[in-house]
Enzyme design. Structure first.
Site, PDB file in Angstrom:
ATOM      1  CE  LYS A 191      -4.515   0.800   0.245  1.00  0.00           C
ATOM      2  NZ  LYS A 191      -5.597  -0.133  -0.076  1.00  0.00           N
TER       3      LYS A 191
HETATM    4  N1  GLU Z   1      -7.329   0.125  -3.155  1.00  0.00           N
HETATM    5  C1  GLU Z   1      -8.099  -1.039  -3.416  1.00  0.00           C
HETATM    6  C2  GLU Z   1      -8.166  -1.923  -2.184  1.00  0.00           C
HETATM    7  O1  GLU Z   1      -8.022  -1.463  -1.060  1.00  0.00           O
HETATM    8  C3  GLU Z   1      -7.651  -1.764  -4.680  1.00  0.00           C
HETATM    9  C4  GLU Z   1      -6.254  -2.310  -4.662  1.00  0.00           C
HETATM   10  C5  GLU Z   1      -5.780  -2.870  -5.999  1.00  0.00           C
HETATM   11  O2  GLU Z   1      -6.544  -2.927  -6.936  1.00  0.00           O
HETATM   12  O3  GLU Z   1      -4.609  -3.238  -6.056  1.00  0.00           O
HETATM   13  O4  GLU Z   1      -8.452  -3.088  -2.265  1.00  0.00           O
END
Ligand code: GLU
Length: 442
Positions: free
Chosen positions: A128
């Protein structure tokens, strides 16, 4: 954040809000995430060595990004990328732009991505990113320079087989496009597989924009069957009207649900006869937020937006930020079903309370996994250079999410635990096995 939406009227500061809540319950998002891990790890009886391999993040990077503003001044932004795991494939997870981003929040979000990918069985792990910024205060060109600088500064971390970011709160396909371009220009070749959630024109996938909410709807359909709730006569309240919340309203409405309340940073709106999601989507497209929605619809503005969470509805969809349902308000939640489109909307104490009150939770790592699932499908298409029609993507998404829901439900019935603990049992088993099979290098 609760202090922004819930307590705006009496002008409570973030610091005052944080310290008053901290006195009653610890709201460190990463500590809370680890508590979820510990409950499931204990039931699985995994060893200290196994825990050591998969619990803590593997790499935490912090950078200071200098960005030239339109007036010629230079501003420094703090930014992070956390790679929690690479056991089951490259790190995967979004990049968040928000003034309240902290390293602990990004660690928690990366941790959840590892277990989210595992619970739906896609071959990726957790990462993240976050930038401490309020993007609504930046011009488009400032936003572009910040986005490019973020990617350039962390260039070595990323790669289609290393770490593949995506959108999250306040980031969007255009930003993913700038980041992909930055990476591709540095490498002097077109490399779309480095990031997902891109615009369709440059290697995005059909169905990605609505994927998070679509995955939630597939889960809600299964939960409704299990709980014998008729979606056609169900009422819904949705907190948050960004990508996940607005598509959640639209898709649940298409399934026959009545959306009685919606909210965003500028307030909550209620109409017992039902809000038309498209009307609210148009309003936000024009005005950026729901501000003034009561003037163009029959909906009434609620005095306290946090009361949306306590409405007497069948389905509650938190689709905003973490720690919205705490020890304080959990006892007043009346919904039969909570579908977590947001990451970490319930604290561990809230989790205990709502479970004790017989409320069925579809946990974040399962409920909002539709987003990363279609990100995975986008990455597969990028690697093939061949693109599928939306029907094909939706078919895969439905199969993956529905099967995962069934596995988690069976686990919850077998171990007599709630759906969150069950989801972690499934996910931790898979990550542990992968880490063990790979073994230790050197
Ligand atoms: N931000 C989204 C989540 O928390 C998508 C993450 C992604 O597609 O890699 O799942």
């Amino acid at each position: 954040m609760a202090y922004l939406s819930g307590l705006k009227e009496d002008k409570m500061t973030k610091e005052a809000f944080d310290s008053s809540v901290h006195e009653r319950e610890k709201l460190n998002t990463f500590d809370n995430a680890l508590k979820q891990f510990d409950i499931a790890a204990k039931i699985l009886n995994i060893s200290e060595n196994q825990i050591a391999m998969i619990k803590e993040p593997r790499r935490i990077t912090e950078v200071k990004l200098p960005v030239r503003m339109d007036d010629g001044s230079i501003k420094i932004f703090t930014a992070y990328r956390v790679q929690h795991s690479v056991a089951r494939g490259p790190a995967k997870g979004g990049i968040r732009f928000h003034p309240d981003v902290t390293v602990d929040e990004v660690k928690a979000l990366a941790f959840w991505m590892t277990y989210k990918c595992a619970v739906v069985g896609i071959p990726m792990s957790g990462g993240k990113g976050g930038v401490v910024v309020d993007p609504s205060k930046l011009s488009k060109s400032e936003l572009e320079r910040l986005s490019r600088r973020y990617f350039a500064e962390l260039l070595d971390l990323f790669g289609e087989n290393k770490d593949v970011p995506a959108p999250d709160v306040n980031t969007n396909p255009q930003i993913m496009g700038w980041m992909m371009d930055t990476y591709s220009m540095h490498h002097q070749q077109y490399l779309p597989g480095v990031i997902t959630g891109k615009p369709l024109e440059i290697g995005g996938s059909a169905g990605r924009a609505s994927a998070t909410a679509q995955g939630m709807v597939f889960c809600v359909r299964e939960a409704a069957k299990h709980l014998k709730i008729d979606l056609k006569s169900s009422t819904v309240a949705i907190q948050g009207y960004g990508n996940a919340g607005s598509f959640a309203a639209k898709l649940l409405h298409e399934d026959g649900c009545k959306i009685v309340a919606i909210s965003d940073i500028d307030g909550a709106f209620y109409d017992e006869n039902g809000i038309l999601p498209e009307e609210a989507i148009k309003h936000v497209a024009k005005n950026k937020t729901l501000k003034g929605f009561e003037k163009v619809s029959k909906a009434k503005r609620m005095d306290d937006p946090m009361e949306l969470l306590e409405l007497d509805v069948d389905i509650l969809v938190p689709a905003a930020l973490e720690n919205q349902i705490t020890k304080e308000n959990a006892k007043r939640v009346k919904a039969k079903l909570i579908a977590e489109c947001a990451n970490g909307p319930l604290t561990p104490k809230a989790d205990e309370t709502v479970t004790r009150n017989g409320i069925f939770i579809i946990p974040d790592i399962l409920c909002n996994a539709g987003g990363v699932t279609v990100s995975y499908l986008e990455w597969v298409q990028n690697r093939m250079g061949y693109y599928w029609a939306e029907e094909r993507v939706l078919e895969d998404l439905e199969r993956i999410i529905t099967n995962s829901f069934k596995t988690v439900l069976e686990t919850s019935l077998e171990y007599k635990v709630n759906m969150r603990v069950a989801a972690f049992i499934v996910a931790i088993s898979r990550v542990t096995k992968a880490a063990e099979i790979r073994g230790l290098y050197a």
